[in-house]
Scaffold this motif. Structure first.
Motif, PDB file in Angstrom:
ATOM      1  N   GLU A 297      -6.720  -2.635  -0.491  1.00 15.26           N
ATOM      2  CA  GLU A 297      -7.246  -2.038   0.736  1.00 15.26           C
ATOM      3  C   GLU A 297      -8.514  -2.742   1.198  1.00 15.26           C
ATOM      4  O   GLU A 297      -8.726  -2.938   2.400  1.00 15.26           O
TER       5      GLU A 297
ATOM      6  N   LYS B  41       0.829  -1.206   0.000  1.00 16.50           N
ATOM      7  CA  LYS B  41       0.000   0.000   0.000  1.00 16.50           C
ATOM      8  C   LYS B  41       0.863   1.255   0.000  1.00 16.50           C
ATOM      9  O   LYS B  41       0.678   2.153  -0.833  1.00 16.50           O
TER      10      LYS B  41
ATOM     11  N   LEU C  32      -4.756  -0.985  -6.026  1.00 15.83           N
ATOM     12  CA  LEU C  32      -4.583  -0.491  -4.662  1.00 15.83           C
ATOM     13  C   LEU C  32      -5.901  -0.526  -3.899  1.00 15.83           C
ATOM     14  O   LEU C  32      -5.946  -0.942  -2.729  1.00 15.83           O
TER      15      LEU C  32
ATOM     16  N   GLU D  42       1.302   3.867  -3.142  1.00 14.42           N
ATOM     17  CA  GLU D  42       0.860   5.247  -2.922  1.00 14.42           C
ATOM     18  C   GLU D  42       1.989   6.248  -3.168  1.00 14.42           C
ATOM     19  O   GLU D  42       1.766   7.331  -3.711  1.00 14.42           O
TER      20      GLU D  42
END
Length: 801
Positions: A194, A167, A190, A171
Motif C-alpha cells: 500500500e 491488495k 500488504l 485482504e
C-alpha cells in the motif's frame, strides 16, 4: 475442484482414450503418458518416429477466449525470432487450433496439441549461478519487449494471480491463514504494498505478460554448470498488467530456497533492464511486488487447504514461500529500491546507462523536460516569492515524493536524505499520515473547546521528560517556541538580560533573531542588542580548549560566569541562558563533559533560568536519551521543541516547570489559534508512538555508532577529514586543509555536489561552511551508511585526483 471430480476426469480421459482422440483428430499414432497439471489435463505423446508432443485437455470452466489467447501469443512470439524455444500450436485435420470435445457430463473440454520443447527444467538444475539468473533476466526482458506488440481481448480478464489485484486478494484471504505470526507477516507485506506500490501504479508501463515464469516453466540446455536458458512453456496465466509484475513474479520463484535473495534479484533485474529498460518507479516498487506475489501465493494456498485439508502437497509447496517471506521482511524495501535504481540507472552499470531515451545531443528526453520545468519553476519563484528564499545545489532538484529516508524527484528517482531532521520518523510515515487524516476528517478547532487530544498528547509528551518539567504549551514553530521562552524568562526574572552562545540560531522571528548570533552577526544583521551577551561556543575541536574532558567543559563555562559577574557589578539581574543542546549551525558540535552542568549552576545561582533549545536535536535523535540535554546530566527550566515534533506538520512546544508556568499568569491571556489543535495533537502523538513502536531511538544509536566507526576509519585514510563527532544520528564531519585547521570550504562544497550526483542529499554548517551536517530521518539504516561511505570514498578520491 473436488477430488472426486478430478478422478472422474482422469478416468474419462485415460491414455487409451487420448490415443484414440489423437488418431481421430490428428491422424497420428502415439504412445501416451499422463503429466501433472494444475488446471488442464496434460499428456506427453510420442509418435512412431520418436517425435514428442504435448496434448492439453482444458478444464470445463476454462474460457475458450483465453485458450485462443494462449495459441495466439505462441504464434506471435514464434514469429518474433526471440532465439528461445517455445511451444508451437499444431492444427487438427480440420485446420483448427482448438478441437471441441465434451466430457461425459456434456461439458466442453477443448483440446489442443503443442510441440514438445526439450530441455531440463530450471527447478531440476542443482547448481544455479549468477550466470543463470542473468540469463533468466535476459529472457524476461526480451519476452516483455516482444510482447509490447501483442494484444488480445482475453488479456483484460480479472485474475487473482494478477499482481494489480494483490491488495484485494490478500485482504480477502489473509484471514484464512491460521498461524497468527504468519498472518502478521502477510499483513506487513500488504502494508508495504500500500505504501510503496499503489502510489506509483499510474507510472508503471502496462502490457500483456506471461505472468508465471517459474522454475517449472523455464527450460535449460542441460543440468551442467554451463547450461543455457533456452525455452519457456505454459502461457495459461497470461494477463494484461504492469510489465514490472513479470520481473517480480520470476524473482519471487527464483529466490525460493536461497540464503541471499537480494543478490539473485539484482542479477535478474540488471539483465532484464539491459533488454527492456526499467523506469524509476518500476525499480522502486520491485521488492514489495516480489513480496506481494509470495503473499498472494500463501493466501491462495491457505484457501486451497480448506478445500483439500488432506492434501499435504499444498503445505509442502507453501513452505519455501514462507521462508522467502521471512528473508524479504528483513530487508528495507525502500533501501532495496534505491539500490536497484543505482544498479540500473547509474552510468557505466550494464549495457544501458539510463532508462531514459537519449536525444542527438546526448541528453535524455526526461532530462530535457526536467531542465525546462526547473527553469520555469525558478522563474515563477523569482516573480512571486521573496528573493531571500534560497535553493540547494547548482542544479536545484524537483522533489515530488517522500518515503522513509528517501526523497523522489519528478522521474521517481530516489535520493538518500541525510539532512532532513524534520521528517523525523521518515517521510510520509503511514502511521503519522493516517493519524492526521483521521483527525482532520473528524474535527479541527482551537483550545477554547474541550477535547481529549491535547490531554492525551501532552501526557505522552511530558512522560518523556524529567519530573520537574511538567507543564507544556503548544505553538506552531521552533521560532515561536523560543519567542515564548523569552516571555517566560521575562515573567519569571523580570529581566531580558540573556546569555547566548556564539554562532547559535534560534529562529526567524524578531525576538528569535535578536537572540541568534548566527543571524544578528551574519549578513544583513545589526549586531547584538545591549541586553544580549555572547559567550564562546564550546568547540572541543577548533576552540582554545581541546577534547571532551570535564576540564575543557569547565573552561568553556568560565565565560558564562564572567558575564554574570559583570552584570552583577552593573547591578543588573540576569534573565537567563539559552543554548542548543547540541550545536547545529555552529557545526554539529558536541559539548565537552560538564559544560552545561557548570553553566546551569552559575546561572541559577544568579537567579536566572536555563533554557534548552531542542528544536533540532530532540525526540531521541541522540539514541541514548529522549532529549540531548540529558547527555550532559542536567535538567533545564525551559525546553523548546519544534521541527521533528510533527514529522513535517507545523507544530512546536514549550515545556517548563509549574513555577515558571505560574509566573506567566499575569492577567494577560495567552491564546494561540492553531497551537494544540486536535489535528496537531493527533499527529504529534503518532510521532511519539512511532518512535517507540519502531524502536527508532535504538536504531539511531546503533546506526549512528556504526556510521561514526566507518567515518573514523576514513579519517585515518584521508587527511582532509579533520574531525568526526556526533551522538546517535546527529553527526558532523569537519573538513580541513592542514594541521592549522584551515577550513576546506571549497572542497566541502564540491563534495556536496558530488554527493548529489550520487543521489545523496547533504548540506554544510559551521562558521566556515566546512562541516558535513548529518541529520537523517531516524529510519536511516546501516545499508544506507554503507552506500554513503562508499560514495564518500569515491568523492574524496576524486578531490585528490
Amino acid at each position: 475442484m473436488a477430488m472426486q471430480e478430478l478422478k472422474t476426469k482422469v478416468v474419462e480421459y485415460s491414455p487409451s482414450t487420448v490415443k484414440a482422440l489423437v488418431e481421430e483428430h490428428f491422424h497420428m499414432t502415439v504412445e501416451v503418458k499422463s503429466l501433472p497439471g494444475y488446471v488442464d489435463l496434460n499428456f506427453l505423446l510420442t509418435d512412431t518416429q520418436g517425435k514428442r508432443f504435448i496434448l492439453k485437455i482444458a478444464n470445463a470452466d476454462e474460457s475458450l477466449a483465453e485458450l485462443d489467447m494462449q495459441n495466439a501469443v505462441m504464434n506471435y512470439l514464434n514469429g518474433q525470432e526471440l532465439a528461445y524455444q517455445l511451444p508451437e500450436v499444431i492444427k487438427n485435420l480440420a485446420g483448427n487450433e482448438i478441437t471441441a470435445l465434451k466430457d461425459g457430463h456434456g461439458r466442453p473440454r477443448p483440446m489442443r496439441l503443442l510441440s514438445y520443447v526439450p530441455g531440463v527444467f530450471y527447478c531440476d538444475h542443482k547448481a544455479l549461478t549468477g550466470h543463470h539468473y542473468s540469463q533468466l533476466g535476459t529472457l524476461l526482458g526480451k519476452l516483455d519487449l516482444s510482447l509490447q506488440g501483442f494484444s488480445h481481448s482475453a488479456a483484460s480478464r480479472h485474475f487473482d494471480w494478477d499482481l494489480k489485484h494483490a491488495k484485494s486478494v490478500i485482504e480477502s484471504k489473509v484471514g484464512l491463514i491460521t498461524d497468527q505470526s504468519q498472518r502478521q507477516q502477510v499483513l506487513k507485506i500488504l502494508s508495504g504494498f500500500e505504501q510503496q506500490v499503489i502510489p506509483f501504479m499510474d507510472e508503471l508501463p502496462q502490457g500483456v505478460i506471461h505472468n508465471d515464469v517459474n522454475d517449472y516453466n523455464l527450460l535449460l540446455t542441460s543440468a551442467s554448470l554451463d547450461a543455457e536458458v533456452i525455452g519457456l512453456i505454459d502461457f495459461g496465466d497470461m494477463v494484461h498488467s504492469h510489465q514490472i509484475n513479470e520481473l517480480a513474479i520470476a524473482c519471487a520463484y527464483a529466490i525460493l530456497g536461497s540464503d541471499s535473495p537480494l543478490t539473485i534479484i539484482q542479477a535478474i533485474t540488471l539483465a532484464y533492464h539491459q533488454q527492456r529498460p526499467l523506469n524509476g518507479a518500476e525499480l522502486w516498487v520491485l521488492l514489495p511486488l516480489i513480496a506481494a506475489r509470495l503473499a498472494v501465493s500463501v493466501c491462495n494456498s491457505s484457501e486451497a487447504i480448506l478445500t483439500e485439508p488432506d492434501n499435504e502437497y499444498l503445505l509442502v509447496t507453501a513452505e519455501p514461500a514462507w521462508a522467502a517471506i521471512i528473508s524479504l521482511l528483513k530487508l528495507d524495501a525502500k533501501s532495496v529500491g534505491f539500490e536497484l535504481q543505482r544498479l540500473c540507472l547509474t552510468p557505466n552499470k550494464g549495457a544501458q546507462a539510463s532508462c531514459l531515451p537519449v536525444n542527438e545531443s546526448g541528453e535524455s528526453g526526461a532530462d530535457n523536460a526536467s531542465s525546462e520545468r526547473r527553469r520555469d519553476i525558478l522563474s515563477q519563484r523569482a516573480k512571486r516569492l521573496f528573493k531571500t528564499l534560497s535553493v540547494s545545489y547548482e542544479q536545484p532538484l524537483i522533489i515530488e515524493r517522500g518515503q522513509g529516508q528517501f526523497l523522489l524527484d519528478e522521474n521517481n528517482i530516489a535520493y538518500l536524505d541525510m539532512v532532513n531532521n524534520v521528517c523525523h520518523v521518515g517521510h510520509c510515515h503511514p502511521a503519522v499520515v493516517a493519524a492526521g487524516q483521521a483527525q482532520m476528517a473528524k474535527l479541527n478547532t482551537n483550545t477554547r473547546y474541550l477535547n481529549d487530544n491535547i490531554l492525551d498528547y501532552s501526557q505522552t509528551l511530558l512522560d518523556t521528560f524529567p519530573e520537574s518539567l511538567s507543564v507544556v504549551m503548544f505553538v506552531n514553530s521552533g521560532s515561536e517556541a523560543n519567542e515564548l521562552a523569552m516571555r517566560l524568562m521575562r515573567c519569571k526574572t523580570q529581566s531580558d538580560e540573556l546569555v547566548v552562545v556564539d554562532g547559535a540560531y534560534h529562529g526567524n522571528t524578531n525576538k528569535a533573531i535578536e537572540i541568534s548570533p548566527y543571524k544578528f552577526n551574519g549578513p544583513g544583521g545589526e549586531g547584538a542588542a545591549e541586553h544580549i551577551h555572547i559567550v564562546p561556543v564550546p568547540d572541543p575541536y577548533r576552540g582554545p580548549h581541546k577534547g571532551m574532558s570535564v576540564e575543557s567543559g569547565l573552561a568553556y563555562a568560565e565565560p558564562v560566569q564572567q558575564v554574570i559577574s559583570k552584570l552583577q557589578r552593573e547591578g543588573k539581574q540576569l534573565g537567563g541562558y539559552i543554548c542548543e543542546s547540541l550545536q547545529g549551525v555552529g557545526g554539529n558540535l558536541i559539548m565537552p563533559s560538564g559544560y552545561l552542568d557548570a553553566v546551569y549552576q552559575a546561572v541559577r545561582a544568579a537567579g536566572g533560568v536555563c533554557i534548552a533549545d531542542e528544536v533540532q536535536v530532540g525526540f531521541g535523535r541522540v539514541g541514548t536519551h529522549w532529549w540531548a540535554f540529558e547527555t550532559q546530566g542536567v535538567v533545564p527550566d525551559i525546553v523548546t521543541l519544534g521541527k521533528p515534533i510533527g514529522n513535517g506538520h507545523p507544530m512546536a512546544a514549550v515545556v517548563t516547570t509549574k513555577e515558571i508556568a505560574a509566573a506567566f499568569v499575569t492577567g494577560m491571556e495567552y491564546f494561540n489559534t492553531f497551537g494544540g489543535n486536535p489535528v496537531s495533537c493527533a499527529i504529534g502523538k503518532a510521532v511519539l508512538d512511532t518512535i517507540k513502536a519502531d524502536n527508532l531511538m535504538l536504531n539511531a544509536q546503533d546506526t549512528g555508532d556504526y556510521m561514526q566507526q566507518c567515518l573514523v576509519k576514513l579519517q585515518q585514510e584521508f587527511d582532509i577529514i579533520g574531525d568526526v563527532r556526533g551522538l546517535g544520528l546527529f553527526i558532523g564531519v569537519e573538513l580541513v586543509k592542514d594541521e592549522n585547521l584551515t577550513p576546506a570550504t571549497q572542497e566541502a562544497q564540491a563534495l556536496i555536489e558530488w554527493f548529489k550526483s550520487r543521489n545523496i542529499l547533504l548540506s554544510l554548517d559551521g562558521p566556515f561552511s566546512n562541516v558535513l551536517k548529518i541529520k537523517p530521518p531516524m529510519v536511516f539504516n546501516k545499508d544506507n551508511v554503507d552506500y554513503f561511505i562508499s560514495q564518500f570514498v569515491l568523492g574524496l578520491s576524486h578531490l585528490n585526483a
